[in-house]
Design a protein around this motif. Structure first.
Motif, PDB file in Angstrom:
ATOM      1  N   LYS A  13       0.837  -1.206   0.000  1.00 44.86           N
ATOM      2  CA  LYS A  13       0.000   0.000   0.000  1.00 44.86           C
ATOM      3  C   LYS A  13       0.870   1.253   0.000  1.00 44.86           C
ATOM      4  O   LYS A  13       0.601   2.210  -0.731  1.00 44.86           O
ATOM      5  CB  LYS A  13      -0.921  -0.013   1.215  1.00 44.86           C
ATOM      6  N   HIS A  14       1.919   1.243   0.799  1.00 44.94           N
ATOM      7  CA  HIS A  14       2.819   2.395   0.866  1.00 44.94           C
ATOM      8  C   HIS A  14       3.480   2.653  -0.485  1.00 44.94           C
ATOM      9  O   HIS A  14       3.579   3.799  -0.926  1.00 44.94           O
ATOM     10  CB  HIS A  14       3.889   2.152   1.930  1.00 44.94           C
ATOM     11  N   LEU A  15       3.905   1.593  -1.141  1.00 43.40           N
ATOM     12  CA  LEU A  15       4.589   1.740  -2.424  1.00 43.40           C
ATOM     13  C   LEU A  15       3.653   2.255  -3.515  1.00 43.40           C
ATOM     14  O   LEU A  15       4.099   2.885  -4.468  1.00 43.40           O
ATOM     15  CB  LEU A  15       5.208   0.404  -2.845  1.00 43.40           C
ATOM     16  N   GLN A  16       2.374   1.987  -3.363  1.00 45.21           N
ATOM     17  CA  GLN A  16       1.397   2.513  -4.323  1.00 45.21           C
ATOM     18  C   GLN A  16       1.137   3.996  -4.106  1.00 45.21           C
ATOM     19  O   GLN A  16       0.833   4.731  -5.039  1.00 45.21           O
ATOM     20  CB  GLN A  16       0.073   1.743  -4.202  1.00 45.21           C
ATOM     21  N   GLN A  17       1.279   4.458  -2.868  1.00 46.39           N
ATOM     22  CA  GLN A  17       0.897   5.826  -2.525  1.00 46.39           C
ATOM     23  C   GLN A  17       2.067   6.808  -2.494  1.00 46.39           C
ATOM     24  O   GLN A  17       1.864   8.012  -2.634  1.00 46.39           O
ATOM     25  CB  GLN A  17       0.208   5.834  -1.153  1.00 46.39           C
ATOM     26  N   VAL A  18       3.288   6.320  -2.320  1.00 48.65           N
ATOM     27  CA  VAL A  18       4.428   7.212  -2.144  1.00 48.65           C
ATOM     28  C   VAL A  18       4.738   7.972  -3.436  1.00 48.65           C
ATOM     29  O   VAL A  18       4.548   7.451  -4.536  1.00 48.65           O
ATOM     30  CB  VAL A  18       5.669   6.416  -1.667  1.00 48.65           C
ATOM     31  N   ASP A  19       5.207   9.198  -3.301  1.00 46.45           N
ATOM     32  CA  ASP A  19       5.584  10.030  -4.441  1.00 46.45           C
ATOM     33  C   ASP A  19       6.990   9.611  -4.897  1.00 46.45           C
ATOM     34  O   ASP A  19       7.961   9.779  -4.157  1.00 46.45           O
ATOM     35  CB  ASP A  19       5.581  11.502  -4.031  1.00 46.45           C
TER      36      ASP A  19
END
Length: 210
Positions: free
Chosen positions: A59-65
């Motif tokens: 989830k973090h990797l999908q959302q991080v810039d």
């Protein structure tokens, strides 16, 4: 000891306390600007560390810039870490994956090692990544890098590919650590790679200064 800034993602009160403590021990300031990406890209600090406090890695990797990964050091601190988790983080340009269950002392010690230019993942994760990518240098890419770098940059690449840390390379070449960091940033720009891990995995076999 160090001069630079710590940035954080997904901060909670306890994570904020850890970030402030780490910054104090490492002689870094904590950047508290609201616009993280803008602050990260615009800082003039030679050392900048982004601590990603991650509960769910996919989830973090999908959302991080991903603009954030164009520079600096990225450290993931996670409640749990599997080898596959570490593999994902390596592939996405992280410099370290640390379990949140470890003591603050061990976490700070490992962060110090990462700031000095080393990667921090388990041997199992490194092995799986190497096997997955087959660790085969691309001759065309290597020739392009050789032709575009200076003699001093070639020396830095050669020493880094032998497994030396920034401090060891600096001692070998009789220059400061900041000079080595500057050379590495120039090398990354010329080769269009993001970090030391990619440099080792792409150019690590048999790179010489000749």
């Amino acid at each position: 000891m160090y001069d630079g800034e710590i940035f954080t993602i997904n901060e909670t009160p306890s994570n904020h306390i850890f970030a402030k403590s780490a910054a104090g021990l490492l002689n870094l300031s904590v950047n508290v600007e609201n616009n993280l990406t803008q602050a990260w890209l615009n800082t003039s600090s030679s050392t900048k560390i982004l601590i990603h406090f991650i509960d769910c890695i996919p989830k973090h990797l999908q959302q991080v810039d991903y603009e954030l990964f164009s520079s600096g050091t990225h450290i993931a601190i996670c409640p749990t870490l599997t080898v596959d988790d570490e593999l994902l983080l390596i592939e996405h340009g992280f410099n370290a994956a640390l379990p949140a269950s470890e003591s603050s002392y061990i976490l700070i010690k490992k962060m110090t090692n990462v700031i000095d230019g080393n990667l921090c993942f388990s041997n199992a994760a490194f092995s799986k990544f190497i096997l997955k990518t087959n660790r085969t240098p691309h001759k065309k890419e290597k020739l392009s890098l050789i032709s575009s770098t200076t003699k001093k940059e070639k020396e830095v690449i050669s020493l880094v590919c032998r497994g030396m840390s920034n401090e060891q390379v600096a001692n070998q070449l009789n220059v400061s650590i900041n000079t080595i960091k500057m050379h590495l940033q120039n090398i990354y720009k010329k080769s269009q790679i993001k970090n030391r891990g990619q440099l080792l995995l792409i150019y690590g076999q048999g790179f010489t200064t000749h």
